[in-house]
Write a protein that holds these residues in place. Structure first.
Motif, PDB file in Angstrom:
ATOM      1  N   PRO A 188       0.995  -1.252   0.126  1.00 44.00           N
ATOM      2  CA  PRO A 188      -0.046  -0.019  -0.115  1.00 44.00           C
ATOM      3  C   PRO A 188       0.789   1.371  -0.051  1.00 44.00           C
ATOM      4  O   PRO A 188       1.890   1.328   0.607  1.00 44.00           O
ATOM      5  N   GLU A 189       0.494   2.269  -0.747  1.00 42.04           N
ATOM      6  CA  GLU A 189       1.087   3.363  -0.795  1.00 42.04           C
ATOM      7  C   GLU A 189       1.272   4.212   0.542  1.00 42.04           C
ATOM      8  O   GLU A 189       2.388   4.691   0.760  1.00 42.04           O
ATOM      9  N   GLU A 190       0.603   3.949   1.523  1.00 37.90           N
ATOM     10  CA  GLU A 190       0.950   4.726   2.729  1.00 37.90           C
ATOM     11  C   GLU A 190       1.930   3.868   3.506  1.00 37.90           C
ATOM     12  O   GLU A 190       2.331   4.629   4.554  1.00 37.90           O
ATOM     13  N   ASP A 191       2.195   2.603   3.158  1.00 33.40           N
ATOM     14  CA  ASP A 191       3.263   2.070   3.878  1.00 33.40           C
ATOM     15  C   ASP A 191       4.703   2.248   3.171  1.00 33.40           C
ATOM     16  O   ASP A 191       5.787   1.355   3.461  1.00 33.40           O
ATOM     17  N   SER A 192       4.817   3.137   2.284  1.00 34.60           N
ATOM     18  CA  SER A 192       6.296   3.279   1.599  1.00 34.60           C
ATOM     19  C   SER A 192       6.294   4.885   1.253  1.00 34.60           C
ATOM     20  O   SER A 192       5.587   5.454   1.356  1.00 34.60           O
ATOM     21  N   GLU A 193       7.631   4.973   1.301  1.00 30.66           N
ATOM     22  CA  GLU A 193       8.212   6.482   0.681  1.00 30.66           C
ATOM     23  C   GLU A 193       9.197   6.133  -0.378  1.00 30.66           C
ATOM     24  O   GLU A 193       9.895   5.436  -0.209  1.00 30.66           O
ATOM     25  N   THR A 194       8.979   7.245  -1.352  1.00 31.65           N
ATOM     26  CA  THR A 194      10.021   7.446  -2.473  1.00 31.65           C
ATOM     27  C   THR A 194      11.105   7.840  -1.853  1.00 31.65           C
ATOM     28  O   THR A 194      11.387   8.610  -0.914  1.00 31.65           O
ATOM     29  N   CYS A 195      12.191   7.448  -2.443  1.00 35.36           N
ATOM     30  CA  CYS A 195      13.721   8.027  -2.013  1.00 35.36           C
ATOM     31  C   CYS A 195      14.708   7.800  -3.024  1.00 35.36           C
ATOM     32  O   CYS A 195      14.603   7.045  -3.946  1.00 35.36           O
ATOM     33  N   GLU A 196      15.871   8.645  -2.864  1.00 33.46           N
ATOM     34  CA  GLU A 196      16.747   8.711  -4.110  1.00 33.46           C
ATOM     35  C   GLU A 196      18.155   9.175  -3.405  1.00 33.46           C
ATOM     36  O   GLU A 196      18.013  10.305  -2.702  1.00 33.46           O
TER      37      GLU A 196
END
Length: 301
Positions: A188-196
């Motif tokens: 689910p989108e709420e359980d993740s964060e984009t990062c770079e």
């Protein structure tokens, strides 16, 4: 009960929580709880700490930059930025405000307690807000220096997501997954964060006969534990990192009060991550500004 408290509230070790329970400072449903008490759904837990003695911290910070709106501080490798857990007064924000030069300062960004290097504070709420806006719009170029176990590639771009790590015994531990692999996980989108984060190797050596690499880290995003979790997930854990190091049992032993030999297990007493520079356009003067910090003495040569 003592196991639950140690893993839920990691600012105390399991042995410390057991002692607190034995002193009658934890109530469940209004009654004193024993360390062996089994928690049930709906239990109301109350902590009566009484007088709290804070752990000592490093206070040898120094001012790197100051003008009418901002101060930049070189943070040592063992002091939290703000009040949290056991550190109510022994934190960088409170100690700075004890200085007669600074009536009040405003936190803009944060470093983990064991991460050293450059951190900027606002002298007023408007200054803090404008600088925080630079961070949110990715207009601050951040450079970190890390030491990791293994032979790191010459350069690497890590773009993907940070998610929780269900395989770990450490509740707050995260892991990095590449974008293509993440799409197969159906998280689910709420359980993740984009990062770079971009990485560049700048040196190498050996410690206790094991190879390590010195690596520049250029985070494009600013997520919790971003650099540490990414390096760990790529197979190059930081020297000295209790949570994301090569042996997470060191963290379990640490919070249980067993006093592990961190140098033997992890190579250092604290995580080898240093905020070496921040570059930005000053929000009020429009001047290109770079604030740098030399590598700490406790890092390997």
């Amino acid at each position: 009960m003592d196991v639950f408290l140690a893993f839920r509230f990691t600012y105390q070790s399991r042995s410390n929580w057991r002692k607190i329970l034995e002193e009658g400072k934890i109530l469940v449903q209004g009654k004193v709880a024993k360390p062996s008490y089994s928690i049930k759904e709906g239990d109301e837990i109350l902590y009566l700490p009484g007088e709290i003695f804070e752990p000592p911290v490093q206070t040898d910070f120094k001012i790197l930059f100051e003008d009418s709106r901002y101060i930049a501080v070189e943070k040592p490798g063992d002091i939290p930025i703000h009040s949290a857990g056991r550190y109510r007064k022994n934190n960088l924000t409170d100690l700075l405000e004890e200085d007669s030069r600074f009536e009040k300062i405003y936190t803009i960004h944060r470093l983990d307690r064991e991460t050293s290097g450059v951190v900027v504070f606002g002298k007023d709420s408007e200054a803090a807000s404008k600088f925080a806006d630079l961070f949110s719009k990715r207009k601050v170029n951040k450079t970190y220096i890390s030491y990791v176990w293994g032979n790191f590639p010459t350069s690497f771009r890590a773009k993907g997501y940070l998610i929780s790590d269900p395989s770990s015994l450490i509740r707050k531990k995260r892991k990095f997954v590449q974008k293509d692999f993440f799409q197969k996980l159906e998280i689910p989108e709420e359980d993740s964060e984009t990062c770079e984060t971009n990485f560049r190797k700048i040196g190498e050596g050996t410690l206790h006969g094991v190879p390590f690499s010195k690596v520049y880290c250029f985070p494009k995003t600013g997520r919790l534990h971003q650099i540490r979790a990414t390096l760990y997930s790529l197979g190059f854990p930081l020297l000295g990192d209790k949570i994301y190091g090569k042996d997470e049992s060191a963290f379990i032993e640490f919070i249980e009060g067993k006093d592990p030999d961190l140098i033997a297990k992890l190579g250092m007493n604290r995580q080898a991550l240093h905020s070496s520079s921040l570059k930005f356009i000053h929000p009020f003067t429009g001047i290109k500004t770079k604030i740098g910090s030399d590598l700490p003495e406790d890092f390997p040569e």
